[in-house]
Design an enzyme around this catalytic site. Structure first.
Site, short mmCIF file in Angstrom:
data_model
loop_
_atom_site.label_atom_id
_atom_site.label_comp_id
_atom_site.label_asym_id
_atom_site.label_seq_id
_atom_site.Cartn_x
_atom_site.Cartn_y
_atom_site.Cartn_z
N SER A 560 -2.13 -0.75 2.24
CA SER A 560 -2.47 0.66 2.15
C SER A 560 -2.42 1.28 3.55
O SER A 560 -1.36 1.26 4.19
CB SER A 560 -3.83 0.83 1.48
N ASP A 645 1.99 1.98 -8.57
CA ASP A 645 1.19 2.58 -7.50
C ASP A 645 1.59 4.04 -7.35
O ASP A 645 2.67 4.35 -6.83
CB ASP A 645 1.43 1.83 -6.19
N HIS A 677 -1.78 -0.32 -7.04
CA HIS A 677 -2.07 -0.41 -5.61
C HIS A 677 -2.58 -1.80 -5.24
O HIS A 677 -2.57 -2.18 -4.07
CB HIS A 677 -3.11 0.65 -5.25
#
Length: 709
Positions: A560, A645, A677
């Site tokens: 991320s 995602d 994600h």
């Protein structure tokens, strides 16, 4: 409720439970594939991904109304079946008499006591939908107790047992069939506003609270208390039953909602608390004018005050979480933590109503604290090199909680709040397996930064560490970007597993992380390529001076925002790294601004839109995007991403991979068409770990023979 005395707590250490399926109240379904504790072989004490996947995952301890028992959940994963299953367990408050209550393939979750502790309510699948179930306290006579069309995602019984709040979903937006009913098989989505997708789903339904009567065996006559309101409650993607609170007299309940849609929703974090009166169905806002997130309402035991977590600024999702209280008679609001410079994660009233227990990251760990409601004095209740999770006060001097660290997953603990350091483990779900494993040593180091500050940095050493040897190292880049690098236990970014594979792990609490004051936490916003990146390089430069660190073989990894960090470092590390791994990272900031969904995040942290030419902060952000530095890429890079995602689209990873290959940089990409994600499916999790370490070993262990997957 029974009060635990110091002498009672002292006996707990000799009463750790051994969990077994003996005496289960549920008969096994002969046709079901029951998932139990997996068998795993440990060779030479080595912690492997197979051992990681075999660990039991402990959650949700709930104390019975009389304070005599603890109900909790343990789930196991089956790599062969590619799924997990949760079962319910119970033990006495001192940890003795542990017993498994369920052994089914339907996975029981969110369990709690009802009917004064005589029965247990939980959520499990019925005919393909999660529904409310109930069973006797001994695990017998389980039966489904709700039949909501869209299932039940959470529940909360009123204190008098007459009503139950159920979280379900309602339709959101319009379908092609709503506009053109003569096209029943058309699959196109007609979209006319933002927030049409969120995290890992197209938004076609949203959660709503339903209030049902409880007739003793079934939830009946459920009605949507937000009928015809196109707003979420709880708020997606992480909101749950903690978004609701019953008044002790059962006459009203409080719920959390951000009553906005589309563009207005996408740019705002302004949620509010609403008081719903059961008798007449009226609703009023309790937090009007408070502009940030207001969440986690909890009534005081006597119902005279409401506590909750509140952020100050609209659009800043990582703002300081303050503890506020509301006098339910006068309406006076009080910030209890105005003089306490840290952000709070969870709260629970002490049973006497004079103080509030809370959990918060501080100085690289996550202790339990207590704040006096009148004086606002804060004291530490339980600390050490651990993170605590969950608060269930028992009487005036005990809290049932969970605790974990970088080398141990969650277990249930009892904390004696009257005696410092009197903390006793009550479960040993993973003790037998962990006893066979040589776990790494974890150490806190203080690293000087480029601006003259000191940065708390975790260093995790391989098992049987020998300072006379040289070890390759990994710089861990945290996501969030404002999530604590505390003593967390992860089933993917697992530091113990990394160290057990022969790496020294460097995990800095760089700028932007909570636990070191609001200034340190807030500094990263609008400065993604700035001080926090220098903090990472400071940590690497500090550690590579150690004679046992192989300075020629250091890698950087992260997910991320951590993936963004890896991409940015790829073009700005000046030869420090020999291998890189980025998962779900931002590669092209301009594309990310227009691809993501929660625009408040992009506006606050990036500074604004790329077309806002007069916005210096935004223009600096986009000018320093990682893709602008691809001409400097020279380090082998592994890129992983999930196609579900919708926070950071997989196109970001694909762009980065294509750029690396076009530049002639060694690169590999692992794409999951069925993950978001995170990587959640057991076999995908194992695959991810195998590829992760194969890549690192290839580039950071030059003497190791490596083969393809």
């Amino acid at each position: 409720m029974n009060r635990l005395t110091t002498s009672t707590l002292a006996t707990m250490s000799a009463a750790l439970i051994t969990l077994s399926s003996c005496g289960s109240g549920q008969e096994e379904d002969d046709n079901a594939n029951i998932i139990d504790r997996p068998e795993v072989t440990v060779n030479d004490g080595l912690f492997t991904v197979e051992a990681l996947e075999a660990l039991g995952r402990v959650s949700g301890p709930v104390v019975s109304p009389d304070g005599s028992k603890i109900l909790y959940t343990v789930s196991y994963e089956s790599v062969a079946q590619n799924k997990s299953n949760a079962d319910l367990y119970v033990m006495n408050i001192d940890g003795t008499g542990g017993r498994r209550l369920t052994r089914t393939a339907r996975s029981e979750n969110s369990a709690t006591w009802i009917d004064g502790g005589n029965r247990i309510a939980f959520i499990a699948i019925e005919e393909g939908k999660p529904q409310l179930w109930v069973m006797d306290a001994d695990g017998t006579n389980a039966r489904v107790a709700s039949n909501l069309e869209n299932g039940v995602a959470g529940f909360l019984f009123s204190p008098d047992g007459q009503n139950v709040l159920l979280i379900s979903t309602v339709k959101y937006g319009r379908t092609a069939q709503d506009v053109y009913p003569d096209l029943p098989k058309a699959s196109g989505r007609i979209i006319d506003d933002l927030m049409y997708k969120h995290w890992d789903e197209w938004v076609v339904e949203i959660p709503h609270p339903f209030l049902a009567k409880w007739n003793g065996s079934d939830a009946v006559d459920a009605r949507d208390i937000m009928a015809d309101e196109p707003f979420e409650s709880p708020m997606k993607p992480f909101g749950g039953i903690e978004s609701f609170a019953w008044a002790p007299d059962s006459k009203a309940l409080v719920y959390v909602s951000r009553k906005k849609t589309g563009l207005e929703y996408a740019v705002s974090t302004d949620s509010n608390l609403y008081l719903y009166t059961v008798a007449d169905g009226s609703t009023r806002c309790l937090t009007e004018g408070m502009m940030g997130y207001d969440t986690n309402p909890v009534f005081s035991p006597d119902g005279t005050r409401l506590a909750w977590l509140s952020m100050e600024h609209d659009g800043y999702e990582s703002d300081k979480n303050r503890i506020f209280t509301l006098d339910m008679v006068t309406g006076e609001k009080t910030d209890l933590t105005s003089e306490w410079d840290y952000t709070v994660d969870a709260i629970a009233w002490r049973p006497d109503g004079e103080a509030i227990f809370f959990i918060a990251a501080k100085d690289g760990v996550t202790p339990i604290f207590c704040i006096d409601v009148e004086s606002h004095d804060v004291k530490v209740v339980a600390d050490g090199q651990y993170d605590y999770a969950g608060l269930s006060p028992v009487g005036e001097d005990c809290i049932i909680t969970m605790r974990h660290s970088m080398v141990e997953p969650n277990e249930v603990y009892a904390v004696n709040t009257a005696v410092e350091g009197d903390i006793v483990r009550l479960t040993d779900v993973n003790t037998e397996l962990l006893a066979k494993i040589d776990m790494p040593r974890v150490e806190m180091r203080q690293v000087p930064t480029t601006d003259g500050k000191m940065m708390a940095t975790w260093v995790i050493y391989p098992p049987k560490f020998d300072p006379a040897r040289k070890y390759p190292a990994i710089l861990y880049c945290q996501g969030g970007p404002q999530q604590a690098v505390s003593q967390f236990w992860s089933y993917r970014w697992n530091f113990a597993l990394m160290a057990s594979n022969g790496y020294i792990v460097i995990a800095p609490n760089r700028r932007g992380l909570p636990g070191f004051g609001t200034e340190w936490n807030a500094q990263i916003s609008k400065d993604y390529p700035g001080q926090n990146m220098r903090d990472y390089l400071s940590a690497v430069d500090y550690m590579k001076q150690e004679p046992y660190v192989d300075s020629e073989h250091i890698g950087a990894v992260g997910a991320s925002y951590g993936g963004f960090s890896v991409y940015w470092l790829a073009g700005n590390h000046e030869g420090r790294f020999a291998a890189l791994i980025a998962h779900a990272g931002i590669f092209n900031m301009e594309a990310q601004y227009l691809e993501t969904e929660e625009m408040w995040f992009a506006n606050w942290d990036m500074g604004g839109a790329p077309w806002d030419k007069d916005n210096a902060a935004a223009q600096r952000t986009f000018a320093m995007s990682p893709h602008k530095f691809v001409d400097r890429w020279d380090t082998p890079i592994l890129i992983t991403h999930g196609e579900y995602d919708y926070r950071i689209l997989s196109s970001q990873g694909e762009m980065a991979f294509n750029a690396a290959r076009l530049r002639g940089v060694p690169a590999e990409m692992l794409i999951f068409p069925d993950e978001n994600h995170w990587i959640l499916k057991p076999q995908n999790a194992v695959l991810w770990q195998r590829v992760f370490f194969r890549w690192l070993d290839r580039w950071l262990k030059p003497c190791v023979e490596n083969s393809a997957v």
